[in-house]
Design a protein around this motif. Structure first.
Motif, PDB file in Angstrom:
ATOM      1  N   UNK A  73      55.864  95.791 -66.783  1.00  0.00           N
ATOM      2  CA  UNK A  73      54.553  96.172 -65.736  1.00  0.00           C
ATOM      3  C   UNK A  73      54.082  94.613 -65.719  1.00  0.00           C
ATOM      4  N   UNK A  74      52.599  95.268 -64.891  1.00  0.00           N
ATOM      5  CA  UNK A  74      51.458  94.071 -64.365  1.00  0.00           C
ATOM      6  C   UNK A  74      51.160  93.800 -65.378  1.00  0.00           C
ATOM      7  N   UNK A  75      50.929  92.567 -65.716  1.00  0.00           N
ATOM      8  CA  UNK A  75      49.710  91.920 -66.979  1.00  0.00           C
ATOM      9  C   UNK A  75      48.889  90.954 -65.909  1.00  0.00           C
ATOM     10  N   UNK A  76      47.767  91.123 -66.311  1.00  0.00           N
ATOM     11  CA  UNK A  76      46.914  90.355 -65.572  1.00  0.00           C
ATOM     12  C   UNK A  76      46.134  89.371 -65.929  1.00  0.00           C
ATOM     13  N   UNK A  77      45.512  88.302 -65.403  1.00  0.00           N
ATOM     14  CA  UNK A  77      45.026  86.800 -66.802  1.00  0.00           C
ATOM     15  C   UNK A  77      43.921  86.544 -66.030  1.00  0.00           C
ATOM     16  N   UNK A  84      44.341  92.649 -69.013  1.00  0.00           N
ATOM     17  CA  UNK A  84      45.021  93.751 -68.720  1.00  0.00           C
ATOM     18  C   UNK A  84      43.871  95.213 -69.036  1.00  0.00           C
ATOM     19  N   UNK A  85      43.547  95.078 -70.334  1.00  0.00           N
ATOM     20  CA  UNK A  85      43.124  95.871 -71.592  1.00  0.00           C
ATOM     21  C   UNK A  85      41.547  96.317 -70.766  1.00  0.00           C
ATOM     22  N   UNK A 160      41.607 109.272 -74.296  1.00  0.00           N
ATOM     23  CA  UNK A 160      43.591 109.589 -74.884  1.00  0.00           C
ATOM     24  C   UNK A 160      43.129 107.497 -75.363  1.00  0.00           C
ATOM     25  N   UNK A 161      42.136 107.366 -74.993  1.00  0.00           N
ATOM     26  CA  UNK A 161      41.867 105.271 -75.116  1.00  0.00           C
ATOM     27  C   UNK A 161      40.717 105.619 -76.041  1.00  0.00           C
ATOM     28  N   UNK A 162      40.630 106.067 -76.045  1.00  0.00           N
ATOM     29  CA  UNK A 162      38.731 106.742 -77.588  1.00  0.00           C
ATOM     30  C   UNK A 162      38.156 105.434 -76.843  1.00  0.00           C
ATOM     31  N   UNK A 163      37.947 105.792 -75.700  1.00  0.00           N
ATOM     32  CA  UNK A 163      36.273 106.089 -74.784  1.00  0.00           C
ATOM     33  C   UNK A 163      35.397 107.386 -75.024  1.00  0.00           C
ATOM     34  N   UNK A 164      34.885 107.233 -75.357  1.00  0.00           N
ATOM     35  CA  UNK A 164      33.700 108.683 -75.238  1.00  0.00           C
ATOM     36  C   UNK A 164      32.954 108.745 -73.584  1.00  0.00           C
ATOM     37  N   UNK A 165      33.378 109.984 -73.541  1.00  0.00           N
ATOM     38  CA  UNK A 165      32.997 110.473 -72.276  1.00  0.00           C
ATOM     39  C   UNK A 165      32.920 111.548 -72.520  1.00  0.00           C
ATOM     40  N   UNK A 166      32.226 112.289 -70.669  1.00  0.00           N
ATOM     41  CA  UNK A 166      32.409 113.424 -70.659  1.00  0.00           C
ATOM     42  C   UNK A 166      32.706 114.019 -68.851  1.00  0.00           C
ATOM     43  N   UNK A 167      33.089 115.151 -69.214  1.00  0.00           N
ATOM     44  CA  UNK A 167      34.124 114.983 -67.442  1.00  0.00           C
ATOM     45  C   UNK A 167      33.282 115.328 -67.036  1.00  0.00           C
ATOM     46  N   UNK A 168      31.895 115.538 -66.521  1.00  0.00           N
ATOM     47  CA  UNK A 168      31.110 115.666 -65.983  1.00  0.00           C
ATOM     48  C   UNK A 168      30.262 114.256 -65.490  1.00  0.00           C
TER      49      UNK A 168
END
Length: 224
Positions: A73-77, A84-85, A160-168
């Motif tokens: 896939x595509x990588x961006x620099x 990319x992440x 899934x990426x471990x970024x803490x958040x909530x749906x709302x």
């Protein structure tokens, strides 16, 4: 040269679906949103307000963005750094939306996008591909889903990426992004008149891929 223009609101799954379709139809996937995210990330790192054109515009010549393509896939620099992440954080997403409303930023990235389509068979996704970037694209699709469905997909992706958040919170951000993207003065998000509407609210990822694959396959048969 075949060009597939894939537009739609935030969280519709454009990039993930386009990546699969690129493999299936032997196209290069160009995620234009990554370009805006890279600009937004650069401005954040400089301590600037991404929404303030007076701060952003003079710094654009400093922004060195390169897209590299591989079977994965595509990588961006940014310069020599693979971001990319880094561009996928909520902060970078908000910065992307802010800089994308600045006409000079869109002009800065426009020719880079068109050059990729002139030189390669592409599936290019974004907010204004079929209306502004590639108005003569052979195939145009407007991919959408209900805000609630898009927010849930985004929420699961962040968790899934471990970024803490909530749906709302995610839902509120999706709705805010929809409003900003559709109400900006320059190249607002809208469906091109000749684009096929694909609503994936009730579909899972694979079902969405198959829906768009059938649209592209049918259009390719007509072109040929």
């Amino acid at each position: 040269m075949i060009a597939v223009a894939l537009d739609g609101p935030a969280g519709a799954g454009k990039s993930s679906i386009a990546k699969e379709l690129a493999k299936r139809f032997s196209l290069i996937h160009v995620d234009t949103g990554a370009l805006y995210r890279a600009v937004g990330l650069y401005m954040l790192r400089q301590g600037l307000d991404p929404a303030d054109g007076a701060q952003v515009i003079p710094r654009l010549p400093e922004v060195q963005i390169t897209l590299k393509f591989s079977p994965e896939g595509q990588r961006i620099f940014l310069g020599e750094e693979d971001v990319s992440e880094a561009i996928r954080t909520p902060e970078a997403s908000r910065a992307s939306s802010a800089v994308s409303a600045i006409p000079e930023v869109r002009a800065f990235l426009l020719e880079q996008q068109r050059k990729l389509a002139r030189e390669n068979p592409v599936i290019m996704d974004g907010r204004d591909i079929g209306t502004v970037v590639l108005p003569d694209a052979s195939i145009k699709i407007f991919l959408t889903a209900a805000p609630e469905a898009r927010a849930m997909r985004r929420y699961k992706e962040l968790m899934a990426k471990g970024i803490d958040t909530d749906y709302d919170t995610v839902l509120a951000e999706v709705k805010e992004r929809d409003y900003r993207d559709s109400h900006r003065e320059t190249a607002p998000l809208r469906q091109a008149e000749d684009a096929v509407l694909a609503d994936t609210t009730e579909l899972d990822f694979q079902g969405s891929v198959e829906l768009l694959a059938s649209i592209i396959g049918e259009k390719l048969n007509q072109v040929r």
